[in-house]
Design a protein around this motif. Structure first.
Motif, PDB file in Angstrom:
ATOM      1  N   THR A  91       0.856  -1.189   0.000  1.00  0.00           N
ATOM      2  CA  THR A  91       0.000   0.000   0.000  1.00  0.00           C
ATOM      3  C   THR A  91       0.892   1.238   0.000  1.00  0.00           C
ATOM      4  OG1 THR A  91      -1.720  -1.135   1.272  1.00  0.00           O
ATOM      5  CG2 THR A  91      -1.786   1.274   1.243  1.00  0.00           C
ATOM      6  N   VAL A  92       0.661   2.114  -0.953  1.00  0.00           N
ATOM      7  CA  VAL A  92       1.361   3.393  -0.981  1.00  0.00           C
ATOM      8  C   VAL A  92       0.385   4.426  -0.431  1.00  0.00           C
ATOM      9  CG1 VAL A  92       2.525   5.111  -2.400  1.00  0.00           C
ATOM     10  CG2 VAL A  92       2.737   2.678  -2.955  1.00  0.00           C
ATOM     11  N   ARG A  93       0.618   4.848   0.783  1.00  0.00           N
ATOM     12  CA  ARG A  93      -0.347   5.688   1.501  1.00  0.00           C
ATOM     13  C   ARG A  93      -0.702   6.939   0.693  1.00  0.00           C
ATOM     14  NH1 ARG A  93      -2.041   5.447   6.525  1.00  0.00           N
ATOM     15  NH2 ARG A  93      -0.395   3.948   7.066  1.00  0.00           N
ATOM     16  N   GLY A  94      -1.996   7.155   0.569  1.00  0.00           N
ATOM     17  CA  GLY A  94      -2.487   8.318  -0.139  1.00  0.00           C
ATOM     18  C   GLY A  94      -2.478   8.192  -1.645  1.00  0.00           C
ATOM     19  N   VAL A  95      -2.000   7.025  -2.159  1.00  0.00           N
ATOM     20  CA  VAL A  95      -1.937   6.842  -3.608  1.00  0.00           C
ATOM     21  C   VAL A  95      -2.714   5.597  -4.032  1.00  0.00           C
ATOM     22  CG1 VAL A  95      -0.443   6.630  -5.626  1.00  0.00           C
ATOM     23  CG2 VAL A  95       0.321   7.962  -3.647  1.00  0.00           C
ATOM     24  N   GLY A  96      -2.242   4.414  -3.600  1.00  0.00           N
ATOM     25  CA  GLY A  96      -2.930   3.200  -4.031  1.00  0.00           C
ATOM     26  C   GLY A  96      -2.124   1.959  -3.713  1.00  0.00           C
ATOM     27  N   TYR A  97      -2.046   1.015  -4.693  1.00  0.00           N
ATOM     28  CA  TYR A  97      -1.451  -0.289  -4.459  1.00  0.00           C
ATOM     29  C   TYR A  97      -0.486  -0.642  -5.566  1.00  0.00           C
ATOM     30  CZ  TYR A  97      -5.360  -0.533  -1.246  1.00  0.00           C
ATOM     31  OH  TYR A  97      -6.235  -0.247  -0.248  1.00  0.00           O
ATOM     32  N   VAL A  98       0.490  -1.494  -5.216  1.00  0.00           N
ATOM     33  CA  VAL A  98       1.480  -1.900  -6.205  1.00  0.00           C
ATOM     34  C   VAL A  98       1.992  -3.297  -5.834  1.00  0.00           C
ATOM     35  CG1 VAL A  98       3.366  -0.799  -4.899  1.00  0.00           C
ATOM     36  CG2 VAL A  98       3.646  -1.263  -7.345  1.00  0.00           C
ATOM     37  N   VAL A  99       2.344  -4.082  -6.848  1.00  0.00           N
ATOM     38  CA  VAL A  99       3.028  -5.357  -6.647  1.00  0.00           C
ATOM     39  C   VAL A  99       4.476  -5.169  -7.080  1.00  0.00           C
ATOM     40  CG1 VAL A  99       3.228  -7.746  -7.425  1.00  0.00           C
ATOM     41  CG2 VAL A  99       0.986  -6.799  -6.937  1.00  0.00           C
ATOM     42  N   ARG A 100       5.406  -5.319  -6.152  1.00  0.00           N
ATOM     43  CA  ARG A 100       6.829  -5.182  -6.451  1.00  0.00           C
ATOM     44  C   ARG A 100       7.635  -5.672  -5.248  1.00  0.00           C
ATOM     45  NH1 ARG A 100       6.716   1.409  -6.252  1.00  0.00           N
ATOM     46  NH2 ARG A 100       6.672   1.659  -3.980  1.00  0.00           N
ATOM     47  N   LYS A 101       8.900  -5.921  -5.481  1.00  0.00           N
ATOM     48  CA  LYS A 101       9.773  -6.290  -4.385  1.00  0.00           C
ATOM     49  C   LYS A 101       9.954  -5.096  -3.459  1.00  0.00           C
ATOM     50  CE  LYS A 101      13.207  -9.004  -4.747  1.00  0.00           C
ATOM     51  NZ  LYS A 101      14.519  -9.652  -5.054  1.00  0.00           N
ATOM     52  N   ALA A 102      10.122  -5.358  -2.184  1.00  0.00           N
ATOM     53  CA  ALA A 102      10.323  -4.279  -1.211  1.00  0.00           C
ATOM     54  C   ALA A 102      11.594  -3.521  -1.549  1.00  0.00           C
ATOM     55  CB  ALA A 102      10.422  -4.862   0.197  1.00  0.00           C
ATOM     56  N   GLY A 103      11.530  -2.207  -1.409  1.00  0.00           N
ATOM     57  CA  GLY A 103      12.703  -1.383  -1.640  1.00  0.00           C
ATOM     58  C   GLY A 103      12.856  -0.894  -3.057  1.00  0.00           C
ATOM     59  N   ARG A 104      11.977  -1.358  -3.977  1.00  0.00           N
ATOM     60  CA  ARG A 104      12.088  -0.904  -5.367  1.00  0.00           C
ATOM     61  C   ARG A 104      11.467   0.478  -5.548  1.00  0.00           C
ATOM     62  NH1 ARG A 104      10.763  -4.723 -10.220  1.00  0.00           N
ATOM     63  NH2 ARG A 104      11.474  -2.788 -11.150  1.00  0.00           N
TER      64      ARG A 104
END
Length: 235
Positions: free
Chosen positions: A222-235
């Motif tokens: 979850t990207v707060r205030g934006v939405g959602y993403v699937v990716r490796k942590a830290g990318r």
């Protein structure tokens, strides 16, 4: 012999005038349609008729719609289901979608809207809509999604997803590492806006996390205030 281009619709409702109305309109559209007035009859009809999609009332004289849905999925796999019911509470809408239903329409309803919802569900669950050329297998880290077989695996282990969970995950993986807003997800996956009446996106995301991220490096963020993403942590 079945015409592969003809949609088969099963309408399950204990109000015969509603079931017959929906079936009649579907036949006018060129579909094949049969009706059932109870959960038991619905399962028998489904075994014989092999529907491509089901309209399912939540309140039936024998089983509730959720029980019928579970038995249909055992019998027919991931057959798409659109709930049609008099229950209008937000909790009921969310429960219908997160229990594995693909859409939810409340009585009284417009038959034209129901048919539009059915066509939208068929498009997103059958992959019938035109798609740009791309690899059949999407991959983010050790998460893979095969668009031909509809198989999802995390670290080689299969994950059983509902059609809606699958479509939401596929959309996130296609757009990775871009962040997608709730409005984008609603528009693509459900093809209509809930108008802020429910947190259905958050609930489906939470189901995906339990199925895919449990005990592993989280990939659904979850990207707060934006939405959602699937990716490796830290990318």
């Amino acid at each position: 012999m079945r015409d592969s281009n003809t949609v088969r619709l099963l309408v399950v409702d204990d109000e015969p005038h509603i079931a017959d109305l929906v079936a009649t309109v579907a036949r006018y559209e060129g579909w094949q349609a049969v009706t059932a007035g109870s959960g038991a009859e619905a399962l028998t009809r489904a075994a014989d008729f092999l529907p491509d999609i089901v309209v399912l009332d939540l309140m039936l004289p024998d089983f509730d719609g959720f029980t019928v849905l579970d038995k249909l999925r055992e019998q027919r796999g991931a057959v798409p289901v659109v709930f049609l019911t008099a229950k209008d509470a937000t909790a009921d809408r969310v429960a219908g979608l997160t229990r594995g239903g693909d859409d939810y329409l409340v009585k009284p309803f417009s038959v034209e809207e129901l048919m539009a919802r059915l066509r939208a569900v068929l498009r997103r669950t059958s992959g019938a809509e035109p798609q740009p050329a791309r690899a059949a297998v999407l991959q983010v880290a050790d998460l893979t999604l095969d668009e031909d077989t509809r198989e999802v695996r995390r670290n080689g282990q299969p994950a059983e997803l509902t059609p809606t969970e699958y479509e939401l995950l596929r959309y996130l993986m296609r757009r990775s590492p871009s962040v997608l807003t709730k409005a984008q997800i609603l528009d693509h996956v459900w093809e209509y806006d809930f108008g802020g009446r429910s947190n259905v996106v958050e609930l489906v995301i939470s189901h995906l996390r339990r199925k895919l991220d449990a005990g592993a490096e989280p990939l659904i963020h979850t990207v707060r205030g934006v939405g959602y993403v699937v990716r490796k942590a830290g990318r």
